[in-house]
Every structure is written in C-alpha cells, then in structure tokens.
Design a protein around this motif. Structure first.
Motif, PDB file in Angstrom:
ATOM      1  N   GLY A  49      11.081   3.592  -1.995  1.00 28.35           N
ATOM      2  CA  GLY A  49      10.224   4.365  -2.874  1.00 28.35           C
ATOM      3  C   GLY A  49       9.015   4.846  -2.101  1.00 28.35           C
ATOM      4  O   GLY A  49       8.904   4.623  -0.893  1.00 28.35           O
ATOM      5  N   LEU A  81       5.645   3.422  -5.653  1.00 27.73           N
ATOM      6  CA  LEU A  81       6.397   4.108  -6.704  1.00 27.73           C
ATOM      7  C   LEU A  81       7.883   3.927  -6.399  1.00 27.73           C
ATOM      8  O   LEU A  81       8.387   4.497  -5.437  1.00 27.73           O
ATOM      9  CB  LEU A  81       6.049   5.594  -6.733  1.00 27.73           C
ATOM     10  N   ALA A  84      13.698   4.367  -8.550  1.00 27.98           N
ATOM     11  CA  ALA A  84      14.182   4.556  -9.923  1.00 27.98           C
ATOM     12  C   ALA A  84      13.185   5.355 -10.761  1.00 27.98           C
ATOM     13  O   ALA A  84      13.576   6.248 -11.522  1.00 27.98           O
ATOM     14  CB  ALA A  84      14.475   3.207 -10.570  1.00 27.98           C
ATOM     15  N   ALA A  85      11.907   5.074 -10.618  1.00 28.83           N
ATOM     16  CA  ALA A  85      10.881   5.805 -11.376  1.00 28.83           C
ATOM     17  C   ALA A  85      10.796   7.257 -10.907  1.00 28.83           C
ATOM     18  O   ALA A  85      10.621   8.168 -11.722  1.00 28.83           O
ATOM     19  CB  ALA A  85       9.529   5.124 -11.228  1.00 28.83           C
ATOM     20  N   ALA A  88      13.792   9.168 -12.311  1.00 28.98           N
ATOM     21  CA  ALA A  88      13.748   9.327 -13.760  1.00 28.98           C
ATOM     22  C   ALA A  88      12.763  10.408 -14.205  1.00 28.98           C
ATOM     23  O   ALA A  88      12.844  10.887 -15.336  1.00 28.98           O
ATOM     24  CB  ALA A  88      13.382   7.990 -14.413  1.00 28.98           C
ATOM     25  N   ASP A  89      11.864  10.816 -13.339  1.00 28.21           N
ATOM     26  CA  ASP A  89      10.853  11.819 -13.677  1.00 28.21           C
ATOM     27  C   ASP A  89      11.452  13.220 -13.570  1.00 28.21           C
ATOM     28  O   ASP A  89      12.116  13.548 -12.584  1.00 28.21           O
ATOM     29  CB  ASP A  89       9.666  11.688 -12.718  1.00 28.21           C
ATOM     30  N   LEU A 116       0.547  10.124 -10.661  1.00 27.21           N
ATOM     31  CA  LEU A 116       1.103   8.776 -10.556  1.00 27.21           C
ATOM     32  C   LEU A 116       0.348   7.927  -9.535  1.00 27.21           C
ATOM     33  O   LEU A 116       0.155   6.727  -9.741  1.00 27.21           O
ATOM     34  CB  LEU A 116       2.586   8.837 -10.194  1.00 27.21           C
TER      35      LEU A 116
END
Length: 119
Positions: A49, A81, A84-85, A88-89, A116
C-alpha cells in the motif's frame, strides 16, 4: 509522522519493503521528475500500500545502472494506506489496480490521495 504540506503527488514509486525501511541513496523516479515534485511510495509485497510520501529536492538524473534517480526527503506514514482501501476507492482504484502500466497520478486521484493522507 504527519505528511508536511506540499503539492499534490504526481507519481507513484514502487519500492519493496527493504528499500522503504532504508531508502536507497539514489531513489528511483520518473524521467520528468523535477525539484519540488511530490510522489507517493507504494510498498510492494505482502501488506502493500502507500507507505510514504517523497518530496524531490533536485531534478531527475540518469543512473549509471539505468533508470533515473533524484535526491529526496522521505516521509514515512504512521498509518499506511492499504492496497484494499486504495482499490475500493472510485478515484484511486483505477490508478492503483495496474501499477506496472501506470506511474503518473491524474489530478482528481492526486487530490483524493491528499485528503486521505491528511487524516
């Protein structure tokens, strides 16, 4: 560490976990990198990430072994971050889904990353 104020990130750097823990002396960057540019560092591998923000202090230069590098200040994130996050955005998913083919960050995605990172 909180990310200092700066311009929106314009590129993504792919570093493995070892490079992130001990940033290389000549960190990789894209050809158009200029002093004052900002990039995010995507840590590859398990637990990948966005793990850091990089502020370049000089323009990109050719490395003898190929590629380009530029001196920079690395700001490690307290809370990376996770992939997965990012996926998903709605704005960031298309940017981070296929990183090998894309390293530039479109302006709307860069603004979302700023939001973010400021949290």
């Amino acid at each position: 560490m909180p990310v200092p104020a700066g311009p929106p990130p314009t590129s993504i750097l792919l570093w493995n976990a070892e490079e992130l823990l001990d940033p290389p002396a000549a960190p990789c960057c894209l050809r158009p990198t200029r002093a004052g540019d900002r990039a995010v560092v995507y840590r590859t591998g398990p637990g990948g990430g966005v793990a850091a923000v990089v502020d370049f202090t000089e323009d990109a230069q050719e490395r003898p072994d190929g590629g380009r590098s530029a001196p920079c200040a690395v700001h490690l994130l307290d809370d990376p971050l996770p992939r997965a996050a990012l996926l998903a955005d709605d704005l960031l998913g298309p940017v981070f889904r296929h990183l090998r083919g894309r390293r530039r960050i479109p302006e709307p995605a860069a603004r979302r990353l700023e939001e973010l990172l400021a949290r």
